[in-house]
Design an enzyme around this catalytic site. Structure first.
Site, PDB file in Angstrom:
ATOM      1  N   HIS A 165       5.596   6.442  -2.401  1.00 45.18           N
ATOM      2  CA  HIS A 165       6.567   5.803  -3.288  1.00 45.18           C
ATOM      3  C   HIS A 165       7.743   5.211  -2.503  1.00 45.18           C
ATOM      4  O   HIS A 165       8.849   5.099  -3.024  1.00 45.18           O
ATOM      5  CB  HIS A 165       7.089   6.804  -4.334  1.00 45.18           C
ATOM      6  CG  HIS A 165       6.014   7.620  -4.974  1.00 45.18           C
ATOM      7  ND1 HIS A 165       4.932   7.056  -5.603  1.00 45.18           N
ATOM      8  CD2 HIS A 165       5.847   8.971  -5.050  1.00 45.18           C
ATOM      9  CE1 HIS A 165       4.137   8.022  -6.067  1.00 45.18           C
ATOM     10  NE2 HIS A 165       4.667   9.183  -5.732  1.00 45.18           N
ATOM     11  N   ARG A 166       7.499   4.852  -1.246  1.00 43.19           N
ATOM     12  CA  ARG A 166       8.521   4.262  -0.371  1.00 43.19           C
ATOM     13  C   ARG A 166       9.636   5.245  -0.029  1.00 43.19           C
ATOM     14  O   ARG A 166      10.716   4.836   0.409  1.00 43.19           O
ATOM     15  CB  ARG A 166       9.108   2.978  -0.986  1.00 43.19           C
ATOM     16  CG  ARG A 166       8.105   1.839  -1.153  1.00 43.19           C
ATOM     17  CD  ARG A 166       7.501   1.452   0.203  1.00 43.19           C
ATOM     18  NE  ARG A 166       6.639   0.272   0.119  1.00 43.19           N
ATOM     19  CZ  ARG A 166       5.329   0.315  -0.074  1.00 43.19           C
ATOM     20  NH1 ARG A 166       4.727   1.488  -0.250  1.00 43.19           N
ATOM     21  NH2 ARG A 166       4.615  -0.787  -0.089  1.00 43.19           N
ATOM     22  N   LEU A 167       9.407   6.525  -0.219  1.00 45.94           N
ATOM     23  CA  LEU A 167      10.383   7.545   0.167  1.00 45.94           C
ATOM     24  C   LEU A 167      10.070   7.987   1.600  1.00 45.94           C
ATOM     25  O   LEU A 167       9.659   9.124   1.861  1.00 45.94           O
ATOM     26  CB  LEU A 167      10.334   8.727  -0.812  1.00 45.94           C
ATOM     27  CG  LEU A 167      10.634   8.379  -2.268  1.00 45.94           C
ATOM     28  CD1 LEU A 167      10.543   9.617  -3.150  1.00 45.94           C
ATOM     29  CD2 LEU A 167      12.021   7.737  -2.388  1.00 45.94           C
ATOM     30  N   ARG A 206       0.851  -1.176   0.000  1.00 45.70           N
ATOM     31  CA  ARG A 206       0.000   0.000   0.000  1.00 45.70           C
ATOM     32  C   ARG A 206       0.888   1.227   0.000  1.00 45.70           C
ATOM     33  O   ARG A 206       2.073   1.159   0.322  1.00 45.70           O
ATOM     34  CB  ARG A 206      -0.926   0.019   1.221  1.00 45.70           C
ATOM     35  CG  ARG A 206      -0.225   0.204   2.564  1.00 45.70           C
ATOM     36  CD  ARG A 206      -1.224   0.149   3.692  1.00 45.70           C
ATOM     37  NE  ARG A 206      -0.609   0.230   5.012  1.00 45.70           N
ATOM     38  CZ  ARG A 206      -0.416   1.357   5.686  1.00 45.70           C
ATOM     39  NH1 ARG A 206      -0.771   2.515   5.145  1.00 45.70           N
ATOM     40  NH2 ARG A 206       0.124   1.351   6.888  1.00 45.70           N
TER      41      ARG A 206
END
Length: 212
Positions: free
Chosen positions: A190-192, A9
């Site tokens: 965005h996994r940042l 997610r």
């Protein structure tokens, strides 16, 4: 093997910026804890406590945080438990607060110091009587032949202390975890993700941003 690689997610609740960080990590921890309580999370004080045995084998379990201040984090336990035995040999400990609905984690490393009897008693008398009795009943981490043995012991002790106060067991105590580092993790798109590590430097703290 069950494949779980398609479970993912996005994290969208907002970031964490260096300019927002206080000089002291416990100030930010207090703010995040209050927000976790206000969000009505299930067990916002639940933390994973990791210890290591004499062979270097790590163990983890969920324990409830009962108090914190500028010195560190306090929890209580049976002093005969596996965690207590391991802390007696190696006082290094790690804590993790997994506040998933807020897309946050707080990870702590530090040294666990046993609390004085006076500090333990001060907390023990605030517990519900049934919880006080349960402290007498369980030889934590020992093997049980059946649950009925535990329940029978509870009823026996309940009758014993029915008309009076429950004394503090000599084998029940607590620990203060003095942190050497505290990492705050905030999920990002965005996994940042945003990660900031407070590392103790003398009487103060050094703050570093870590790559996600």
């Amino acid at each position: 093997m069950t494949d779980l690689s398609d479970i993912r997610r996005e994290y969208t609740k907002g970031g964490l910026r260096r300019a927002e960080l206080p000089a002291e990590p416990m100030a930010l921890f207090e703010k995040w804890m209050e927000q976790a309580k206000e969000a009505e999370l299930s067990d916002p004080t639940a933390m994973c406590v990791a210890t290591v045995d004499e062979n270097g084998q790590p163990f983890q379990r969920i324990v409830l945080l009962k108090r914190f201040d500028e010195r560190g984090f306090v929890f209580f336990t049976n002093l005969g438990s596996r965690k207590a035995q391991q802390l007696a040999q190696n006082a290094h400990v790690s804590l993790l607060f997994p506040w998933h609905p807020l897309e946050r984690q707080v990870a702590v490393t530090g040294i666990a110091e046993q609390l004085s009897n006076a500090e333990v008693l001060k907390y023990f008398v605030t517990r519900p009587k049934e919880s006080q009795i349960a402290a007498w009943v369980s030889n934590q981490s020992s093997k049980l032949s059946a649950r009925q043995v535990l329940e029978a012991k509870f009823m026996e002790m309940k009758q014993k202390f029915a008309k009076g106060e429950v004394p503090l067991p000599s084998f029940w105590g607590g620990y203060l975890v003095k942190p050497d580092s505290i990492e705050f993790w905030q999920g990002g798109e965005h996994r940042l993700h945003d990660r900031f590590l407070y590392s103790r430097q003398g009487q103060g703290w050094e703050i570093s941003r870590l790559a996600p």
